[in-house]
Scaffold this motif. Structure first.
Motif, PDB file in Angstrom:
ATOM      1  N   SER A   4      37.432  65.395 150.488  1.00  0.00           N
ATOM      2  CA  SER A   4      36.719  66.378 149.667  1.00  0.00           C
ATOM      3  C   SER A   4      37.570  67.629 149.452  1.00  0.00           C
ATOM      4  O   SER A   4      37.676  68.134 148.330  1.00  0.00           O
ATOM      5  N   MET A   5      38.190  68.111 150.526  1.00  0.00           N
ATOM      6  CA  MET A   5      39.006  69.317 150.415  1.00  0.00           C
ATOM      7  C   MET A   5      40.253  69.046 149.590  1.00  0.00           C
ATOM      8  O   MET A   5      40.705  69.906 148.829  1.00  0.00           O
ATOM      9  N   GLN A   6      40.826  67.837 149.736  1.00  0.00           N
ATOM     10  CA  GLN A   6      41.975  67.470 148.914  1.00  0.00           C
ATOM     11  C   GLN A   6      41.581  67.459 147.436  1.00  0.00           C
ATOM     12  O   GLN A   6      42.318  67.940 146.577  1.00  0.00           O
ATOM     13  N   THR A  24      49.358  71.822 150.244  1.00  0.00           N
ATOM     14  CA  THR A  24      47.902  71.771 150.391  1.00  0.00           C
ATOM     15  C   THR A  24      47.486  70.705 151.387  1.00  0.00           C
ATOM     16  O   THR A  24      46.589  70.912 152.205  1.00  0.00           O
ATOM     17  N   SER A  25      48.167  69.545 151.305  1.00  0.00           N
ATOM     18  CA  SER A  25      47.836  68.442 152.208  1.00  0.00           C
ATOM     19  C   SER A  25      48.088  68.831 153.659  1.00  0.00           C
ATOM     20  O   SER A  25      47.259  68.570 154.539  1.00  0.00           O
ATOM     21  N   VAL A  26      49.250  69.475 153.897  1.00  0.00           N
ATOM     22  CA  VAL A  26      49.587  69.891 155.267  1.00  0.00           C
ATOM     23  C   VAL A  26      48.578  70.930 155.765  1.00  0.00           C
ATOM     24  O   VAL A  26      48.071  70.839 156.886  1.00  0.00           O
ATOM     25  N   TYR A  27      48.297  71.920 154.899  1.00  0.00           N
ATOM     26  CA  TYR A  27      47.362  72.963 155.292  1.00  0.00           C
ATOM     27  C   TYR A  27      45.969  72.388 155.547  1.00  0.00           C
ATOM     28  O   TYR A  27      45.305  72.739 156.522  1.00  0.00           O
ATOM     29  N   ILE A  79      41.520  70.763 158.932  1.00  0.00           N
ATOM     30  CA  ILE A  79      40.585  69.750 159.417  1.00  0.00           C
ATOM     31  C   ILE A  79      40.782  69.497 160.904  1.00  0.00           C
ATOM     32  O   ILE A  79      39.822  69.312 161.655  1.00  0.00           O
ATOM     33  N   ALA A  80      42.066  69.503 161.344  1.00  0.00           N
ATOM     34  CA  ALA A  80      42.356  69.287 162.768  1.00  0.00           C
ATOM     35  C   ALA A  80      41.700  70.381 163.611  1.00  0.00           C
ATOM     36  O   ALA A  80      41.111  70.100 164.663  1.00  0.00           O
ATOM     37  N   ARG A 104      45.020  80.853 165.440  1.00  0.00           N
ATOM     38  CA  ARG A 104      45.106  80.792 163.978  1.00  0.00           C
ATOM     39  C   ARG A 104      44.996  82.167 163.316  1.00  0.00           C
ATOM     40  O   ARG A 104      45.523  82.405 162.256  1.00  0.00           O
ATOM     41  N   ASN A 105      44.270  83.091 163.929  1.00  0.00           N
ATOM     42  CA  ASN A 105      44.085  84.434 163.379  1.00  0.00           C
ATOM     43  C   ASN A 105      43.418  84.390 161.997  1.00  0.00           C
ATOM     44  O   ASN A 105      43.838  85.068 161.058  1.00  0.00           O
TER      45      ASN A 105
END
Length: 427
Positions: free
Chosen positions: A13-15, A209-212, A217-218, A246-247
């Motif tokens: 969905s996010m992708q 985008t995929s990496v982020y 998601i992780a 993550r800040n």
């Protein structure tokens, strides 16, 4: 299984949320670029064809002064002044060779000179022009540019200009044309780098985008897993440090989850009056300590302490005073146990102590110090100073000890100390 499905659904969905708009943007850029280049190319072709027609008219005027006229009875010749130009292809053929642009000279609506050829490589002289061109050019006397003119099954960009004699009368037309396929190929060649750059940009952004998204998601999965374990009673589960580092909003969510866990732990495993650990917590820690002793061969000491004559304090001064005594004593006990183990309210005025990785001989001095601290304290209530003492019983555990038996041993020693006058340690 459900977790993986939910993760996969959220990831997809996010992708989709990020990549689909990107693809649409890329498509819009491609279409806009193509249309812009195509429009610019059409303008350039129109100017080029216009210049060719002007050059043809000027060349013939310079080489053959005079007006155009058609002469003959059975066969016709086109004259320019006194010169017959019907079969003179020198000028238009040379221009066509240099510019790759086809040229035609019309007398009225009939081709007299042309570089255009049919499928058998014959010049298409003597043929007529489309009626639309006749109406647009011959009848109006205005030049006209067409982007899709069909001539003998070939599509052309065509420019028609009226051919005039010295008196201004229109006697024919000059045509200059370029195959559409040739122009479209140039448009595609001009747009191709833009498309390639757009594609590369989309691929790069998609990868980023995929990496982020994967990391996002992780982190969400780690928070979800943490909350799931907390909800099943694991109030000491640790949240992955990556989430807290993550800040961003997810780290705030992680800290909120930790605060919730701490609040639940306080509600479930902390005594509300004394703020010490409660019996539930102590039971769990005793089991964990025994397991560690079995694995590593270590020793530990259990100590049970009881406030002497606590019932008398309640009866004399009231339960409010009793609660104050419990709080003040608990503060001293907790302070003494820092770095040594833990203390829990075992029940009523009774407390349980656990010293890890040690034995009774080593702990006796600690217990003596603790007892002296209790003896030296006093609780002021209604302007009266109340002195406090405690009695302690100790038991040592090790590999394969029985926690229940150790608790019974420590409790038995505690009551032996009570019966022997209180305010003492029994080992």
């Amino acid at each position: 299984m459900n977790s993986n499905k939910q993760k996969g659904h959220l990831y997809r969905s996010m992708q989709a949320i990020t990549i689909i708009p990107l693809l649409i943007l890329g498509l819009v850029i491609t279409i806009f670029s193509y249309q812009t280049v195509e429009s610019a190319m059409h303008t350039e072709v129109e100017a080029e064809l216009k210049n060719i027609t002007s050059a043809v008219i000027l060349t013939y005027d310079m080489l053959y002064p005079g007006d155009y006229k058609l002469v003959g009875t059975s066969s016709y010749d086109l004259l320019k002044g006194d010169s017959v130009i019907t079969s003179d292809y020198t000028i238009i053929d040379r221009l066509q060779a240099e510019t790759q642009i086809d040229i035609t000279i019309f007398y009225q609506d009939t081709r007299i000179l042309t570089t255009l050829r049919d499928s058998e490589n014959m010049r298409i002289i003597g043929t007529g022009v489309n009626k639309l061109v006749v109406n647009d050019v011959l009848l109006t006397g205005q030049p006209r540019f067409y982007t899709n003119t069909l001539i003998y099954e070939v599509q052309y960009f065509a420019y028609y200009a009226p051919l005039r004699n010295s008196d201004g009368s229109i006697v024919g037309m000059i045509y200059a044309g370029k195959p559409c396929a040739q122009v479209n190929a140039a448009v595609r060649q001009a747009v191709l780098p833009i498309i390639l750059i757009s594609l590369c940009g989309m691929v790069i952004v998609s990868l980023i985008t995929s990496v982020y998204t994967h990391r996002l998601i992780a982190s969400l999965q780690k928070i979800r897993s943490f909350l799931s374990k907390v909800s099943t009673g694991n109030l000491w589960e640790e949240l992955d440090a990556d989430v807290l580092q993550r800040n961003d909003e997810l780290s705030e969510m992680g800290y909120s989850a930790l605060y919730m866990q701490r609040s639940l732990r306080n509600l479930v495993e902390q005594d509300t009056l004394t703020e010490l650990n409660n019996r539930r917590f102590a039971d769990k820690r005793l089991k964990q300590t025994q397991m560690q002793a079995n694995i590593h061969g270590t020793h530990f000491v259990i100590m049970i302490g009881d406030i002497d004559l606590f019932k008398s304090i309640n009866d004399t001064y009231g339960h409010e005073c009793g609660d104050l005594v419990l709080k003040r004593v608990s503060f001293v006990l907790k302070k003494n146990m820092v770095g040594k183990g833990f203390v829990a309210r075992w029940g009523g005025e009774e407390f349980l102590f656990l010293y890890e990785n040690t034995d009774i001989e080593s702990i006796y001095a600690e217990a003596e110090k603790l007892l002296n601290d209790i003896r030296n304290m006093s609780v002021t209530y209604d302007d009266q100073s109340i002195k406090i003492t405690m009695t302690f019983g100790l038991a040592e555990g090790g590999v394969n000890s029985n926690i229940k038996e150790l608790l019974q041993e420590a409790d038995s020693k505690l009551y032996r100390g009570k019966s022997q006058g209180r305010n003492q340690i029994v080992i």
